[in-house]
Design a protein around this motif. Structure first.
Motif, PDB file in Angstrom:
ATOM      1  N   TYR A 196      -1.769  -5.506  -0.281  1.00 35.83           N
ATOM      2  CA  TYR A 196      -2.703  -4.663   0.447  1.00 35.83           C
ATOM      3  C   TYR A 196      -1.889  -3.825   1.426  1.00 35.83           C
ATOM      4  O   TYR A 196      -0.689  -4.091   1.641  1.00 35.83           O
ATOM      5  CB  TYR A 196      -3.788  -5.471   1.176  1.00 35.83           C
ATOM      6  N   ARG A 212      -8.336  -3.191   0.875  1.00 39.89           N
ATOM      7  CA  ARG A 212      -8.678  -4.514   0.385  1.00 39.89           C
ATOM      8  C   ARG A 212      -7.470  -5.127  -0.312  1.00 39.89           C
ATOM      9  O   ARG A 212      -6.528  -4.422  -0.684  1.00 39.89           O
ATOM     10  CB  ARG A 212      -9.857  -4.422  -0.586  1.00 39.89           C
ATOM     11  N   VAL A 213      -7.498  -6.432  -0.520  1.00 42.94           N
ATOM     12  CA  VAL A 213      -6.420  -7.143  -1.201  1.00 42.94           C
ATOM     13  C   VAL A 213      -6.683  -7.123  -2.704  1.00 42.94           C
ATOM     14  O   VAL A 213      -7.791  -7.451  -3.158  1.00 42.94           O
ATOM     15  CB  VAL A 213      -6.316  -8.596  -0.698  1.00 42.94           C
ATOM     16  N   PHE A 222      -5.505   1.285  -5.464  1.00 40.79           N
ATOM     17  CA  PHE A 222      -6.444   1.095  -4.361  1.00 40.79           C
ATOM     18  C   PHE A 222      -7.554   2.141  -4.398  1.00 40.79           C
ATOM     19  O   PHE A 222      -8.729   1.807  -4.344  1.00 40.79           O
ATOM     20  CB  PHE A 222      -5.700   1.179  -3.021  1.00 40.79           C
TER      21      PHE A 222
END
Length: 429
Positions: A196, A212-213, A222
C-alpha cells in the motif's frame, strides 16, 4: 317580554397574567424562528462553501463523495529511463527541475549505532529497529524478513506510476496513484507482498493520505484518485509529492519498501493531466523533515512502585495550521509488551510552536514488569473542524528506537527517586 340574563365566564384572567402569557408566547415564537433561520443559513453555507483542506478520494473511478471532477484534457505521458533522462511519449512538454535529482538521489540511509550502551545491570531491552507503524501496537523485536531498504543492499525496488492534474475552477490538486511494477518480495512465506502507499505533500505535511492494501501481489493496481482543495496554483512550484511504499504486516510493524520524491517545480499540469513513472528508491532517513523536540522527565519510585512522567515542553514544532502555528497537546500511552495498559493526555496549548505543558502523570508499575514497559509520547495538533493530526512521536523504555531514548531509560533505572529530564527529537508517526 323575556328576561335578559347576563352570562359570566367560568373564570377570570387578570390583565397582568394575560400579558405574561402573551409575552412568553411571543418570546418562544421569536426564538424558534431565529433557531430555524440559523440552521437553514448554516446548511446553505455548507452547501456552497468548500473546506480549505477537504479532499476527494476516488477508488477505481468511483468517488466516495457526491462531487466528481470532470477533466477532458489531453494527457502528457512522461517516463524516465534508468539514466534519469525524461522521455516524452505523448503530446506536450514537461520540464524537469534540476533540484529533482538532489531530492530523489539514492544516498544511503545512516547506519544504526555501532555500539549500544552497556545496560547489563538494567531490567530493560535494547532494540534498535525501524520505526513502528502507526497501525500496529508496540511489539518486541521478532523475526522478520530483511527489508530491502536497509543500508548496504542493492535491490531493485520497482517503479511507481501516477498522474498529476490541477482543477482551476475548484483550485484543487488531483493526484492519481495508478500502479506499481516489480516490487520486491517482503513475505518469505508467501513469496509476495501486501503493498500500500502513503502519500504526503511536503513541506508542511498538511495532506496525508494512503491507499488500500492489496494482498499478495508484486504488481499492484491501485487506481485511486485523491483531490486536495485549498492549494493555489501559484504554490505548486514549492510543493513536493512524497510517496512511501510499504508492505502490510498483520503481526508486526509494516515493512518500508521504498519512497518516491516528486518536486512539482518540474511538473506543469496547466495543459492537462501529466502521467509520470518514477523508480522507487531506498528510503533516505536523513531527508525526513524535523518534527521538533520534546522535553520529558521520568522518575521511578521502587518502594511505591510508581513511575512519574512529566511532560515539560516542546520546541521547534512544524507549522500545522493555515495560520502558520499549531494547537499542540501530548498523548501519553503506556505499553506492557504489545498491550496498551494506560493512556492520558495534556491540555491543548493554542497557537504556539513552542508549548510549555508542565503536566505530570503517575502510573503504578511493578518492578518485575519494568523490563517490558514502553512509554509512547504522541505530540498531536488539535483541530476543531477536521481530524487531529500527529506531529511526531517519542518512545522510551523497552522499545526505544534511538540511542537517546535508551540512555534516558537507563539513567531512570539507575537513579531511583531522581527525576531525569531530557530533550528528544520527535520522529515521524
Amino acid at each position: 317580554m323575556a328576561e335578559i340574563t347576563s352570562v359570566h365566564p367560568g373564570f377570570d384572567v387578570s390583565p397582568v397574567v394575560a400579558g405574561l402569557i402573551g409575552a412568553t408566547v411571543l418570546v418562544v415564537s421569536v426564538s424558534v424562528t431565529v433557531f430555524v433561520w440559523t440552521c437553514c443559513h448554516q446548511q446553505a453555507e455548507k452547501k456552497h462553501k468548500t473546506p480549505p483542506y477537504k479532499f476527494i478520494h476516488m477508488l477505481k473511478g468511483i468517488s466516495i463523495y457526491p462531487e466528481t471532477l470532470s477533466n477532458k484534457k489531453k494527457i502528457n505521458r512522461i517516463r524516465r529511463d534508468k539514466n534519469g533522462t525524461p522521455k516524452e511519449t505523448g503530446r506536450g512538454n514537461l520540464l524537469v527541475d534540476a533540484a529533482e535529482s538532489g531530492l530523489i538521489g539514492s544516498d544511503k540511509a545512516p547506519d544504526g549505532p555501532n555500539t549500544t550502551p552497556r545496560v547489563d545491570q538494567l531490567p530493560i531491552k535494547v532494540d534498535y529497529g525501524d520505526e513502528l507503524s502507526p497501525d500496529q501496537s508496540l511489539t518486541p523485536g521478532g523475526s522478520k524478513t530483511s527489508s530491502p531498504s536497509s543500508p548496504g543492499e542493492d535491490v531493485m525496488l520497482g517503479e511507481l506510476t501516477f498522474s498529476v492534474d490541477y482543477n482551476f475552477p475548484k483550485k484543487a490538486l488531483v493526484v492519481t496513484i495508478q500502479e506499481a511494477h516489480g516490487l520486491p518480495v517482503m513475505d518469505e512465506h508467501t513469496q509476495s507482498s501486501d503493498p500500500y502507499i502513503k502519500m504526503t505533500i511536503l513541506p508542511d505535511k498538511r495532506h496525508r493520505v494512503k491507499t488500500r492494501v492489496l494482498r499478495k501481489t508484486l504488481e499492484p493496481v491501485f487506481d485511486e484518485t485523491f483531490t486536495f482543495y485549498g492549494i493555489p496554483y501559484s504554490q505548486l512550484q514549492d510543493l513536493v509529492l512524497h510517496f512511501l511504499v510499504l508492505s502490510f504486516d498483520r503481526f508486526s510493524r509494516d515493512d518500508v519498501i521504498g519512497e518516491v520524491m516528486v518536486p512539482l517545480a518540474g511538473v506543469d499540469p496547466s495543459t492537462g493531466k501529466v502521467q509520470l513513472t518514477r523508480e522507487i528508491l531506498k528510503r533516505n532517513i536523513q531527508k525526513c523533515i524535523s518534527r521538533g523536540e520534546l522535553q520529558v522527565s521520568l522518575s521511578y519510585q521502587p518502594v511505591a512502585q510508581r513511575m512519574t512522567v512529566v511532560v515539560l515542553k516542546a520546541r521547534h514544532l512544524p507549522k500545522m495550521d493555515i495560520t502558520g502555528l499549531s494547537d499542540p497537546y501530548v498523548k501519553v500511552n503506556v505499553y506492557y509488551g504489545r498491550k496498551r495498559i494506560a493512556k492520558k493526555k495534556t491540555h491543548v496549548k493554542k497557537c504556539t510552536l513552542n508549548p510549555v505543558f508542565n503536566e505530570s502523570f503517575i502510573y503504578d508499575i511493578p518492578v518485575d514488569l519494568l523490563p517490558d514497559i514502553s512509554i509512547e509520547f504522541l505530540v498531536i495538533d488539535f483541530d476543531r473542524t477536521t481530524k487531529n493530526e500527529v506531529v511526531g512521536r517519542l518512545i522510551l523504555g523497552a522499545h526505544s528506537v534511538t540511542v537517546g531514548g535508551v540512555e534516558h531509560w537507563r539513567e531512570v533505572c539507575e537513579n531511583p527517586r531522581k527525576p531525569v529530564a531530557k530533550w528528544h527529537s520527535l520522529s515521524e508517526y
